[in-house]
Design an enzyme around this catalytic site. Structure first.
Site, PDB file in Angstrom:
ATOM      1  N   PHE A   1       0.710  -1.186  -0.018  1.00  9.45           N
ATOM      2  CA  PHE A   1       0.026  -0.005  -0.091  1.00  9.45           C
ATOM      3  C   PHE A   1       0.825   1.247   0.006  1.00  9.45           C
ATOM      4  CE2 PHE A   1      -2.248   2.957   2.898  1.00  9.45           C
ATOM      5  CZ  PHE A   1      -3.813   2.965   2.416  1.00  9.45           C
ATOM      6  N   GLY A   2       0.954   1.834  -1.265  1.00 10.80           N
ATOM      7  CA  GLY A   2       1.892   2.861  -1.147  1.00 10.80           C
ATOM      8  C   GLY A   2       1.250   4.432  -1.126  1.00 10.80           C
TER       9      GLY A   2
ATOM     10  N   THR B   1       2.294   6.862   1.816  1.00 13.40           N
ATOM     11  CA  THR B   1       3.260   7.667   2.424  1.00 13.40           C
ATOM     12  C   THR B   1       4.486   8.015   1.391  1.00 13.40           C
ATOM     13  OG1 THR B   1       2.809   6.899   4.476  1.00 13.40           O
ATOM     14  CG2 THR B   1       5.049   7.998   4.381  1.00 13.40           C
TER      15      THR B   1
ATOM     16  N   GLN C   1      11.393  -3.464  32.680  1.00  7.29           N
ATOM     17  CA  GLN C   1      11.822  -3.112  33.812  1.00  7.29           C
ATOM     18  C   GLN C   1      11.719  -4.498  34.793  1.00  7.29           C
ATOM     19  OE1 GLN C   1      13.134  -0.422  34.445  1.00  7.29           O
ATOM     20  NE2 GLN C   1      13.635  -0.514  36.481  1.00  7.29           N
TER      21      GLN C   1
ATOM     22  N   GLU D   1       0.388   3.806  10.444  1.00  2.00           N
ATOM     23  CA  GLU D   1      -1.073   3.951  10.298  1.00  2.00           C
ATOM     24  C   GLU D   1      -1.691   4.891  10.959  1.00  2.00           C
ATOM     25  OE1 GLU D   1      -3.428   0.686   9.180  1.00  2.00           O
ATOM     26  OE2 GLU D   1      -1.615  -0.723   8.842  1.00  2.00           O
TER      27      GLU D   1
HETATM   28  C1  LIG Z   1       7.969   0.688   9.611  1.00  3.57           C
HETATM   29  C2  LIG Z   1       6.960   1.413   8.887  1.00  3.57           C
HETATM   30  C3  LIG Z   1       6.129   0.838   8.054  1.00  3.57           C
HETATM   31  C4  LIG Z   1       5.276   1.608   7.438  1.00  3.57           C
HETATM   32  N1  LIG Z   1       4.239   1.113   6.454  1.00  3.57           N
HETATM   33  C5  LIG Z   1       3.606   2.019   5.504  1.00  3.57           C
HETATM   34  C6  LIG Z   1       3.025   1.182   4.504  1.00  3.57           C
HETATM   35  O1  LIG Z   1       2.936   0.112   4.409  1.00  3.57           O
HETATM   36  N2  LIG Z   1       2.224   2.285   3.570  1.00  3.57           N
HETATM   37  C7  LIG Z   1       2.408   3.461   3.674  1.00  3.57           C
HETATM   38  O2  LIG Z   1       1.799   4.259   3.043  1.00  3.57           O
HETATM   39  N3  LIG Z   1       3.142   4.004   4.863  1.00  3.57           N
HETATM   40  C8  LIG Z   1       3.708   3.230   5.679  1.00  3.57           C
HETATM   41  N4  LIG Z   1       4.309   3.903   6.760  1.00  3.57           N
HETATM   42  C9  LIG Z   1       4.121   5.314   7.079  1.00  3.57           C
HETATM   43  C10 LIG Z   1       3.759   5.710   8.276  1.00  3.57           C
HETATM   44  O3  LIG Z   1       2.292   5.680   8.027  1.00  3.57           O
HETATM   45  C11 LIG Z   1       3.987   7.162   8.341  1.00  3.57           C
HETATM   46  O4  LIG Z   1       5.378   7.167   9.036  1.00  3.57           O
HETATM   47  C12 LIG Z   1       3.197   7.956   9.754  1.00  3.57           C
HETATM   48  O5  LIG Z   1       1.941   8.238   9.041  1.00  3.57           O
HETATM   49  C13 LIG Z   1       3.753   9.126   9.999  1.00  3.57           C
HETATM   50  O6  LIG Z   1       4.227  10.140   8.952  1.00  3.57           O
HETATM   51  P1  LIG Z   1       5.538  10.621   8.675  1.00  3.57           P
HETATM   52  O7  LIG Z   1       6.756   9.693   9.149  1.00  3.57           O
HETATM   53  O8  LIG Z   1       5.720  11.500   7.543  1.00  3.57           O
HETATM   54  O9  LIG Z   1       5.774  11.720   9.954  1.00  3.57           O
HETATM   55  P2  LIG Z   1       5.134  13.386   9.854  1.00  3.57           P
HETATM   56  O10 LIG Z   1       3.743  13.150   9.357  1.00  3.57           O
HETATM   57  O11 LIG Z   1       6.286  14.135   9.616  1.00  3.57           O
HETATM   58  O12 LIG Z   1       5.031  13.461  11.426  1.00  3.57           O
HETATM   59  C14 LIG Z   1       6.183  13.807  12.289  1.00  3.57           C
HETATM   60  C15 LIG Z   1       5.761  14.345  13.723  1.00  3.57           C
HETATM   61  O13 LIG Z   1       4.759  15.423  13.796  1.00  3.57           O
HETATM   62  C16 LIG Z   1       3.324  15.149  14.245  1.00  3.57           C
HETATM   63  N5  LIG Z   1       2.607  16.016  13.559  1.00  3.57           N
HETATM   64  C17 LIG Z   1       2.230  15.926  12.222  1.00  3.57           C
HETATM   65  N6  LIG Z   1       1.304  16.801  11.817  1.00  3.57           N
HETATM   66  C18 LIG Z   1       0.728  17.227  12.851  1.00  3.57           C
HETATM   67  C19 LIG Z   1      -0.324  18.078  13.376  1.00  3.57           C
HETATM   68  N7  LIG Z   1      -1.077  18.585  12.330  1.00  3.57           N
HETATM   69  N8  LIG Z   1      -0.474  18.197  14.644  1.00  3.57           N
HETATM   70  C20 LIG Z   1       0.213  17.708  15.582  1.00  3.57           C
HETATM   71  N9  LIG Z   1       1.111  16.720  15.322  1.00  3.57           N
HETATM   72  C21 LIG Z   1       1.590  16.545  13.916  1.00  3.57           C
HETATM   73  C22 LIG Z   1       3.244  13.660  13.910  1.00  3.57           C
HETATM   74  O14 LIG Z   1       2.111  13.158  14.999  1.00  3.57           O
HETATM   75  C23 LIG Z   1       4.833  13.188  14.286  1.00  3.57           C
HETATM   76  O15 LIG Z   1       4.979  13.097  15.627  1.00  3.57           O
HETATM   77  C24 LIG Z   1       5.260   3.067   7.419  1.00  3.57           C
HETATM   78  C25 LIG Z   1       6.098   3.514   8.464  1.00  3.57           C
HETATM   79  C26 LIG Z   1       7.038   2.897   9.144  1.00  3.57           C
HETATM   80  C27 LIG Z   1       7.939   3.467  10.059  1.00  3.57           C
END
Ligand SMILES: Cc1cc2nc3c(=O)[nH]c(=O)nc-3n(C[C@H](O)[C@H](O)[C@H](O)COP(=O)(O)OP(=O)(O)OC[C@H]3O[C@@H](n4cnc5c(N)ncnc54)[C@H](O)[C@@H]3O)c2cc1C
Length: 383
Positions: A124-125, A127, A340, A367
């Site tokens: 599922f692409g 991000t 712990q 997610e």
């Molecule tokens: C191991 C792993 C597997 C994954 N698998 C998939 C997958 O199969 N398909 C897919 O599409 N994605 C996948 N992801 C992506 C995952 O869903 C995202 O990493 C996640 O949604 C967060 O996005 P980001 O990393 O860009 O963080 P960001 O969106 O950049 O967030 C950074 C921080 O800012 C906070 N933040 C952002 N906006 C706000 C706001 N408006 N108010 C308050 N706080 C905020 C966030 O909560 C977080 O703490 C995966 C990620 C990992 C690490």
């Protein structure tokens, strides 16, 4: 009347997966974690058991169960190994479910039998490197040219995208502009392999070492126009609805992790002696474990409630976000407390709680982060 007891059939499924997790998954979990290898043999056996087909009708090669059945299986697997559980979760709720929910009959006939049998994995692409929580910030584009979509861009952190049995990646891409000048985002099926589509080297992760996660790049990737999944321009909305359901599945996985930490801690607190008695005889330790059990239980009730509402056709967005929020936090808190309870041994990778500690942090991120769940709940409250 509210009844949170499992039916005989549900209990039978739970027990079957519990035994499989104990006898097949647990013995190789540390090995796959340490060597960062994908557990192909475990996945093959899960396919034979029908786990990849749990919530799909038999006509599509499924088991004719429902989403709650999937949740029960995820909970049992995550008690011993989150990597195996997330492999199943991502394959079913993110890989196959979009095809089932939004695919044409031809797309379902082509993809679902291989995905629901576990012979092939779909990813599922959504991000992108610059668009995670704000997934509508998609920069990947797809333009129509001679009856083909030509896709350019990149995706980040995509689970199950680079295994030997990955056959499909569903991506969101900007396909134009809406009448109001906003991005028109659609979802498109990209078979694997396709020329111009590259699975970049796997990430070096803190946890979920046996789960497959890669960045993806698309360089003039051409797929037939018929590979559009669902209505043009509905890709983002469709993917968000898939994530609403997915939160219940991730919550179930997190409850399993939280419960696994209780299992290990109870065992250890009875065995380990200090000051002439089992450490569990100290209320400080017993209360810590009692609180862990309470967290696992309340988070389980939260996902049962969200799943019940979803299956009854009622609104469940808020309940799914609550379940994901409390279960993710329960897993992380329990993993910290279980470590712990295990003292120095809890910091050694050979102990399952050390793996749960490394694996659990992502449950507050993937997610939808904790903050995103709070945003969704607040929005449902009209804030
Ligand atoms: C191991 C792993 C597997 C994954 N698998 C998939 C997958 O199969 N398909 C897919 O599409 N994605 C996948 N992801 C992506 C995952 O869903 C995202 O990493 C996640 O949604 C967060 O996005 P980001 O990393 O860009 O963080 P960001 O969106 O950049 O967030 C950074 C921080 O800012 C906070 N933040 C952002 N906006 C706000 C706001 N408006 N108010 C308050 N706080 C905020 C966030 O909560 C977080 O703490 C995966 C990620 C990992 C690490």
């Amino acid at each position: 009347m509210l009844d949170t007891r499992l039916t005989e059939e549900q209990e039978q499924l739970r027990k079957t997966v519990e035994a499989f997790a104990r006898d097949v998954v647990a013995p190789v979990a540390a090995h796959h974690d340490e060597t960062k290898t994908f557990p192909y043999e475990v996945v093959r056996q899960m396919g034979e058991m029908g786990l990849f087909g749990l919530p799909f009708p038999e006509e599509h090669g499924g088991m004719g169960g429902d989403y709650f059945a999937l949740c029960l299986a995820l909970e049992e697997l995550a008690r011993v190994d989150q990597s195996v559980a997330i492999t199943l979760e991502a394959a079913v709720s993110l890989g196959a479910m979009p095809v089932y929910r939004f695919g044409t009959e031809a797309q379902k006939a082509e993809w679902l039998p291989q995905l629901t049998s576990g012979q092939a994995l779909g990813a599922f692409g959504l991000t992108e490197p610059g668009a995670g929580s704000d997934a509508g910030g998609t920069r990947t584009t797809a333009r129509l040219e001679d009856g083909h979509w030509v896709i350019n861009g990149s995706k980040a952190f995509i689970t199950n995208s680079g295994t030997d049995i990955t056959r499909l990646v569903t991506v969101t891409a900007v396909t134009g502009e809406t009448a109001s000048g906003k991005k028109e985002i659609s979802s498109i099926l990209v078979p694997v392999p396709t020329q111009g589509f590259t699975v970049e080297p796997a990430y070096s992760k803190v946890g979920w070492h046996a789960s497959d996660t890669h960045p993806l790049s698309f360089d003039d990737v051409r797929v037939p126009e018929e590979n559009l999944l669902g209505e043009r321009g509905r890709g983002y909305a469709n993917f968000l609805s898939i994530l609403d359901e997915g939160r219940i599945a991730i919550a179930a996985l997190a409850v399993g992790a939280a419960q696994g930490c209780v299992d290990e801690s109870v065992k250890y607190a009875k065995e380990r002696e200090a000051f002439g008695q089992a450490i569990g005889k100290n209320q400080a330790i017993a209360f810590k474990i009692a609180r862990m059990e309470a967290r696992a239980h309340t988070a389980r009730m939260a996902y049962y409630d969200a799943a019940a509402k979803m299956l009854a056709g009622q609104p469940f967005k808020k309940e799914a976000a609550i379940a994901k929020l409390v279960a993710g936090e329960a897993a992380m808190d329990n993993a910290r407390d279980a470590t712990q309870v295990h003292g120095g041994y809890g910091f050694m990778n050979e102990y399952p709680v050390a793996r749960q500690y490394r694996d659990s942090k992502i449950l507050e991120i993937g997610e939808g982060t904790t903050e995103v769940q709070l945003m969704l709940i607040a929005r449902e409250l009209g804030l």
